[in-house]
Design a protein around this motif. Structure first.
Motif, PDB file in Angstrom:
ATOM      1  N   VAL A 132      29.477  48.132  29.261  1.00 11.20           N
ATOM      2  CA  VAL A 132      30.509  48.238  28.613  1.00 11.20           C
ATOM      3  C   VAL A 132      30.507  49.513  27.967  1.00 11.20           C
ATOM      4  O   VAL A 132      31.476  50.414  28.148  1.00 11.20           O
ATOM      5  CB  VAL A 132      31.011  47.256  27.586  1.00 11.20           C
ATOM      6  CG1 VAL A 132      32.347  47.634  26.817  1.00 11.20           C
ATOM      7  CG2 VAL A 132      31.101  45.802  28.181  1.00 11.20           C
ATOM      8  N   VAL A 186      31.187  52.650  30.311  1.00 12.58           N
ATOM      9  CA  VAL A 186      32.373  52.932  30.507  1.00 12.58           C
ATOM     10  C   VAL A 186      33.192  53.599  29.456  1.00 12.58           C
ATOM     11  O   VAL A 186      33.795  54.755  29.895  1.00 12.58           O
ATOM     12  CB  VAL A 186      33.398  51.639  30.715  1.00 12.58           C
ATOM     13  CG1 VAL A 186      34.806  51.856  30.940  1.00 12.58           C
ATOM     14  CG2 VAL A 186      32.665  50.659  31.677  1.00 12.58           C
ATOM     15  N   LYS A 222      51.102  45.494  40.360  1.00  9.52           N
ATOM     16  CA  LYS A 222      50.855  45.029  39.178  1.00  9.52           C
ATOM     17  C   LYS A 222      49.348  44.312  39.453  1.00  9.52           C
ATOM     18  O   LYS A 222      48.780  43.799  38.453  1.00  9.52           O
ATOM     19  CB  LYS A 222      51.564  44.216  38.338  1.00  9.52           C
ATOM     20  CG  LYS A 222      52.732  45.124  37.720  1.00  9.52           C
ATOM     21  CD  LYS A 222      54.055  44.360  37.361  1.00  9.52           C
ATOM     22  CE  LYS A 222      55.171  45.514  36.945  1.00  9.52           C
ATOM     23  NZ  LYS A 222      56.338  45.096  37.092  1.00  9.52           N
ATOM     24  N   ASP A 223      49.025  44.338  40.609  1.00 13.05           N
ATOM     25  CA  ASP A 223      47.648  43.545  41.024  1.00 13.05           C
ATOM     26  C   ASP A 223      46.696  44.360  40.591  1.00 13.05           C
ATOM     27  O   ASP A 223      46.323  45.476  40.457  1.00 13.05           O
ATOM     28  CB  ASP A 223      47.489  43.207  42.490  1.00 13.05           C
ATOM     29  CG  ASP A 223      48.724  42.329  42.862  1.00 13.05           C
ATOM     30  OD1 ASP A 223      49.003  41.316  42.208  1.00 13.05           O
ATOM     31  OD2 ASP A 223      49.058  42.400  44.262  1.00 13.05           O
ATOM     32  N   PRO A 224      45.425  43.529  40.103  1.00 17.37           N
ATOM     33  CA  PRO A 224      44.222  44.258  39.980  1.00 17.37           C
ATOM     34  C   PRO A 224      43.629  44.679  41.367  1.00 17.37           C
ATOM     35  O   PRO A 224      43.725  44.031  42.378  1.00 17.37           O
ATOM     36  CB  PRO A 224      43.247  43.350  39.238  1.00 17.37           C
ATOM     37  CG  PRO A 224      43.920  41.912  39.517  1.00 17.37           C
ATOM     38  CD  PRO A 224      45.412  42.168  39.634  1.00 17.37           C
ATOM     39  N   TYR A 225      42.775  45.879  41.432  1.00 18.22           N
ATOM     40  CA  TYR A 225      42.154  46.378  42.591  1.00 18.22           C
ATOM     41  C   TYR A 225      40.610  46.486  42.398  1.00 18.22           C
ATOM     42  O   TYR A 225      40.313  46.547  41.285  1.00 18.22           O
ATOM     43  CB  TYR A 225      42.607  47.448  43.105  1.00 18.22           C
ATOM     44  CG  TYR A 225      44.103  47.627  43.583  1.00 18.22           C
ATOM     45  CD1 TYR A 225      44.104  47.383  44.738  1.00 18.22           C
ATOM     46  CD2 TYR A 225      45.145  47.680  42.674  1.00 18.22           C
ATOM     47  CE1 TYR A 225      45.745  47.165  45.410  1.00 18.22           C
ATOM     48  CE2 TYR A 225      46.428  47.702  43.117  1.00 18.22           C
ATOM     49  CZ  TYR A 225      46.967  47.492  44.582  1.00 18.22           C
ATOM     50  OH  TYR A 225      48.019  47.292  44.938  1.00 18.22           O
ATOM     51  N   ILE A 266      33.068  47.084  38.775  1.00 17.76           N
ATOM     52  CA  ILE A 266      32.696  46.314  37.550  1.00 17.76           C
ATOM     53  C   ILE A 266      33.712  45.620  37.020  1.00 17.76           C
ATOM     54  O   ILE A 266      33.767  44.350  36.716  1.00 17.76           O
ATOM     55  CB  ILE A 266      31.809  47.049  36.352  1.00 17.76           C
ATOM     56  CG1 ILE A 266      30.655  47.758  36.936  1.00 17.76           C
ATOM     57  CG2 ILE A 266      31.518  46.091  35.063  1.00 17.76           C
ATOM     58  CD1 ILE A 266      29.813  48.592  36.009  1.00 17.76           C
ATOM     59  N   SER A 267      34.801  46.341  36.599  1.00 17.84           N
ATOM     60  CA  SER A 267      35.831  45.732  35.498  1.00 17.84           C
ATOM     61  C   SER A 267      37.175  45.602  36.320  1.00 17.84           C
ATOM     62  O   SER A 267      38.037  44.911  35.778  1.00 17.84           O
ATOM     63  CB  SER A 267      35.827  46.791  34.231  1.00 17.84           C
ATOM     64  OG  SER A 267      36.422  47.836  34.977  1.00 17.84           O
ATOM     65  N   LEU A 268      37.198  46.041  37.573  1.00 22.11           N
ATOM     66  CA  LEU A 268      38.417  45.960  38.443  1.00 22.11           C
ATOM     67  C   LEU A 268      39.319  47.041  37.637  1.00 22.11           C
ATOM     68  O   LEU A 268      39.317  47.360  36.722  1.00 22.11           O
ATOM     69  CB  LEU A 268      38.986  44.653  38.205  1.00 22.11           C
ATOM     70  CG  LEU A 268      38.723  43.588  39.468  1.00 22.11           C
ATOM     71  CD1 LEU A 268      37.197  43.430  39.090  1.00 22.11           C
ATOM     72  CD2 LEU A 268      39.536  42.354  39.437  1.00 22.11           C
ATOM     73  N   GLU A 272      43.736  48.193  37.010  1.00 24.49           N
ATOM     74  CA  GLU A 272      45.062  47.820  36.982  1.00 24.49           C
ATOM     75  C   GLU A 272      45.771  49.103  36.497  1.00 24.49           C
ATOM     76  O   GLU A 272      45.371  49.791  35.907  1.00 24.49           O
ATOM     77  CB  GLU A 272      45.107  46.476  36.076  1.00 24.49           C
ATOM     78  CG  GLU A 272      45.024  45.158  36.665  1.00 24.49           C
ATOM     79  CD  GLU A 272      45.375  44.295  35.463  1.00 24.49           C
ATOM     80  OE1 GLU A 272      46.320  43.577  35.644  1.00 24.49           O
ATOM     81  OE2 GLU A 272      45.010  44.446  34.337  1.00 24.49           O
ATOM     82  N   ASP A 302      47.865  49.337  34.307  1.00 22.33           N
ATOM     83  CA  ASP A 302      47.913  49.762  32.804  1.00 22.33           C
ATOM     84  C   ASP A 302      46.775  49.301  32.179  1.00 22.33           C
ATOM     85  O   ASP A 302      46.570  49.291  30.951  1.00 22.33           O
ATOM     86  CB  ASP A 302      48.999  48.466  32.385  1.00 22.33           C
ATOM     87  CG  ASP A 302      48.403  47.026  32.523  1.00 22.33           C
ATOM     88  OD1 ASP A 302      47.608  47.048  33.165  1.00 22.33           O
ATOM     89  OD2 ASP A 302      49.016  46.090  31.771  1.00 22.33           O
ATOM     90  N   ASN A 303      45.514  49.638  32.621  1.00 18.05           N
ATOM     91  CA  ASN A 303      44.082  49.844  31.965  1.00 18.05           C
ATOM     92  C   ASN A 303      44.157  51.357  31.167  1.00 18.05           C
ATOM     93  O   ASN A 303      43.182  51.059  30.289  1.00 18.05           O
ATOM     94  CB  ASN A 303      43.193  49.841  33.069  1.00 18.05           C
ATOM     95  CG  ASN A 303      42.679  48.364  33.182  1.00 18.05           C
ATOM     96  OD1 ASN A 303      43.462  47.545  32.945  1.00 18.05           O
ATOM     97  ND2 ASN A 303      41.553  48.224  34.129  1.00 18.05           N
ATOM     98  N   MET A 325      44.042  50.942  26.989  1.00 16.20           N
ATOM     99  CA  MET A 325      42.885  50.596  26.554  1.00 16.20           C
ATOM    100  C   MET A 325      41.620  51.338  26.615  1.00 16.20           C
ATOM    101  O   MET A 325      40.798  51.507  25.770  1.00 16.20           O
ATOM    102  CB  MET A 325      42.620  49.057  27.122  1.00 16.20           C
ATOM    103  CG  MET A 325      41.339  48.337  26.694  1.00 16.20           C
ATOM    104  SD  MET A 325      39.471  48.856  27.183  1.00 16.20           S
ATOM    105  CE  MET A 325      39.848  48.291  29.037  1.00 16.20           C
ATOM    106  N   LYS A 328      34.398  40.716  18.103  1.00 11.83           N
ATOM    107  CA  LYS A 328      34.079  41.945  18.600  1.00 11.83           C
ATOM    108  C   LYS A 328      34.612  43.303  18.429  1.00 11.83           C
ATOM    109  O   LYS A 328      33.994  44.332  17.826  1.00 11.83           O
ATOM    110  CB  LYS A 328      33.310  41.842  20.020  1.00 11.83           C
ATOM    111  CG  LYS A 328      34.368  41.731  21.070  1.00 11.83           C
ATOM    112  CD  LYS A 328      33.947  41.490  22.526  1.00 11.83           C
ATOM    113  CE  LYS A 328      34.764  41.304  23.413  1.00 11.83           C
ATOM    114  NZ  LYS A 328      35.747  42.201  23.630  1.00 11.83           N
TER     115      LYS A 328
END
Lengths: 295, 386
Positions: free
Chosen positions: A15, A18, A117-120, A211-213, A215, A217-218, A221, A264
């Protein structure tokens, strides 16, 4: 017991790497312009999604896809600077930061329109099982991300210290007027910083997507976490973002492991606040420099 | 000159109006049904297939001569995935269009927002969202029905299967969204009834990129299986982490797992993942004699013909709701109160895409854990478990 601890640590490293990569992108623009570019997360998303587009959708070779992705992200950075930052010619930093927020919203809209809106995701860089160290596992892609982060630090260090453009950019960061007086084309340096930062962001996106896919709208974050990493390490310090990123990642993972996973984010942020109370310039930042900062 | 212009005007009006004339000429006035779906916005992945399904069904029914000679007219409003907008849409449908019933909305929040309006206007609502609160307590939900299965039915289906396979201690990891919260609650409520202990209760955010810590913790707490409850990329990341850790205990997913996209994204890591899925997802795997088989085959084929893609469970929710209303209309005519009574009392042993419905005065959903099949991922495809 040790195995479990190691596993938490590795999860934190995954994590954290990233966060570190995103945090570094903040520093590049901040160093040249004192702007905090809140569209930094979108650069990362552009990286991940364009990489998918070139490698999985157009089936281009891996290396070609990477080059094209980095170039297209550079283009996004260039357009952003030329179309929004430069025309304003403003010295009001707060206004500039607001502009970066609006750019991030526009970029997100374009990405949603283009990619849905799909993850890739796409396959990791190297095939094979995760590595087993002392009973705990670490994904190979995590090592790639850490390696790429390290490479980016070295390249950026060389760029800032050994090349004339890099030195000119640092001069702009110290004092824009003085830099202009000695003949540095400040507006070009600002442009280069946006292109460079978009490229670093895209490299991050390329590396973390398996690792995290990814999207559309990532971005927000990633921007928040990367910004925390940059602040914690000392805004403007390349290595600071890395230390900050890994600290936050490991803190989150340890909190999730030994306290509760619901806590967390809260614990990581509380510790970030504590660090800033004790050392307002961040872990690596010098307080003398911090006093000169506009932001 | 003036006459020539007038003739021209008539001609233009006639030509413009011509394509609007229905293919089948109806002598009777149309029955009007409303629909509120999240066609755009965050929940558009729900609203889009729902809208497509309803438009397809409207076409089919009107081509076949309508309902007792009355054409059906569906008025679809886009709620933009927003509760306030959903309320406005519903008011518009009730006051302006005077609809006989409303299908939708797509999400639990929007459905809850419509409850007081529907009760106030005494019009039946068939929601396409899953939350138990939409139809419970039933005494305050006189006019409200829903077609998706309850969350706790999915939990029950998982626990029933686990009990059969001797699993008594589970770790649960849930996403910190409305879907995850509802799932977590359902798991906690149902576990004791099946003699299953929850030994680890972990959470993660919708954009988290690594859940190894949560999984490791569950394993260390002595869990014999892990249940993940989420939608979106989180469930793929969990699957990848679970596979990388080689945990040696099975991974169960919620009914949110039911999309081929997830298997594609997780690749080999998805092998062996078990989940309770509606039969629409596994329509081609069902034995020919299954009562739902013919309904499912027809819906999937029609949808594919119209939209060139397979429908998902969400379209099925709208399908079932719409068929309930049209059947009621056929039997009792355009009377809102009679339509409601028909759906409550006569939709029993009623075969549809979501399951076999048994509506009653006590249950306005009418589905239980039998609406789910336990499905495992094998060779990149679904396979039914017994």
């Amino acid at each position: 017991m040790l195995t479990v601890f190691l596993q938490f640590l590795f999860s934190g490293l995954t994590v954290g790497s990233v966060y570190a990569l995103v945090g570094m992108g903040f520093n590049i623009i901040y160093n040249a312009t004192s702007i905090i570019n809140l569209a930094q997360g979108e650069f990362v998303v552009v990286g991940g999604l364009m990489m998918w587009f070139f490698s999985d959708s157009l089936h281009l070779p891996f290396i070609v896809s990477i080059c094209l992705t980095i170039l297209s992200a550079g283009l996004v950075g260039l357009l952003m600077e030329r179309l929004t930052i430069r025309p304003l010619k403003s010295h009001d930093l707060l206004l500039m930061i607001m502009v970066t927020i609006s750019v991030s919203i526009v970029l997100r809209g374009i990405l949603a329109f283009k990619f849905g809106k799909d993850p890739y995701d796409y396959p990791a860089f190297s095939e094979g099982d995760p590595l087993n160290i002392g009973g705990a596992i670490i994904q190979q892609q995590t090592l790639w991300v850490i390696g790429i982060t390290g490479l980016c630090i070295i390249l950026l260090y060389l760029f800032y210290n050994k090349t004339i453009i890099g030195k000119a950019m640092r001069a702009c960061a110290v004092d824009t007027t003085a830099a202009q007086l000695v003949g540095i084309n400040v507006s070009r340096m600002v442009m280069i910083s946006f292109v460079l930062s978009a490229m670093v962001g895209a490299i991050g996106g390329i590396a973390i997507t398996p690792i995290s896919l990814m999207e559309y709208d990532n971005g927000p974050m990633l921007a928040v976490k990367g910004f925390c990493a940059a602040i914690m390490g000392g805004l403007g310090r390349g290595r600071g973002a890395v230390i900050g990123g890994f600290s936050i990642g490991i803190l989150e993972s340890m909190t999730a492991g030994y306290l509760h996973s619901g806590l967390k984010d809260a614990v990581a942020l509380v510790i970030l606040l504590l660090v800033l109370f004790l050392k307002p310039a961040g872990i690596l930042g010098s307080s003398a420099a911090a006093r000169l900062r506009k932001f | 000159m003036a006459i020539g212009r007038r003739i021209l005007l008539y001609l233009v009006v006639f030509i413009l109006a011509f394509p609007l004339l229905p293919a089948v000429a109806f002598s009777k006035e149309p029955y009007r049904i409303g629909a509120v779906f999240s066609v755009t916005g965050a929940a558009s992945f729900l609203g889009e297939p729902e809208k497509n399904t309803i438009l397809m069904l409207q076409d089919q029914i009107n081509k076949a001569g309508g309902i007792n000679g009355h054409p059906i007219e569906v008025v679809i409003e886009d709620s933009k995935s927003d509760e306030t907008q959903a309320v406005l849409s519903a008011k518009k449908l009730l006051e302006r269009d005077k609809v006989l019933a409303i299908i939708g909305p797509s999400t639990t929040g929007e459905s809850m927002a419509l409850v007081p309006i529907m009760n106030g206007s005494k019009t039946p609502l068939i929601s396409c969202a899953a939350g138990a609160g939409i139809t419970q307590p039933v005494i305050e939900r006189h006019w409200i029905f829903k077609t998706p299965q309850y969350d706790y039915s999915a939990a029950e289906a998982i626990f029933t299967y686990m009990k059969k396979h001797g699993i008594s201690k589970v770790g649960i990891i849930t996403i910190t969204t409305g879907f995850g919260d509802a799932g977590r609650k359902a798991l906690h409520e149902m576990a004791p009834k099946y003699g299953i202990a929850i030994v680890a209760d972990e959470r993660y955010g919708p954009k988290d990129s690594d859940m190894t810590t949560q999984l490791t913790k569950a394993k260390a707490a002595g869990a014999q299986a892990v249940i993940n409850w989420s939608v979106g990329p989180g469930q793929v990341v969990v699957t990848k982490n679970w596979s990388a850790l080689k945990m040696g205990i099975p991974l169960y997913q919620s009914h949110g797992w039911g999309s081929k996209k997830n298997i594609e994204l997780a690749g080999k890591a998805a092998e062996g993942v078990i989940s309770p899925l509606g039969r629409l997802v596994v329509w081609d795997k069902l034995p020919g004699k299954h009562p739902q088989k013919s309904v499912l085959v027809k819906y999937v084929k029609d949808y594919k013909n119209s939209y060139k893609t397979e429908p998902d469970s969400f379209g099925g929710y709208a399908y079932d709701g719409f068929m309930m209303v049209t059947e009621a209309l056929k039997k009792v005519g355009p009377d809102k109160s009679k339509i409601r009574d028909y759906v409550e009392t006569r939709i029993t042993k009623w075969v549809a895409t979501g399951g076999i419905f048994n509506m009653s005065a006590k249950d306005h959903c009418g589905l239980d854990k039998d609406a789910f099949e336990m499905v495992v991922v094998k060779n990149g495809d679904w396979e039914l478990l017994k």
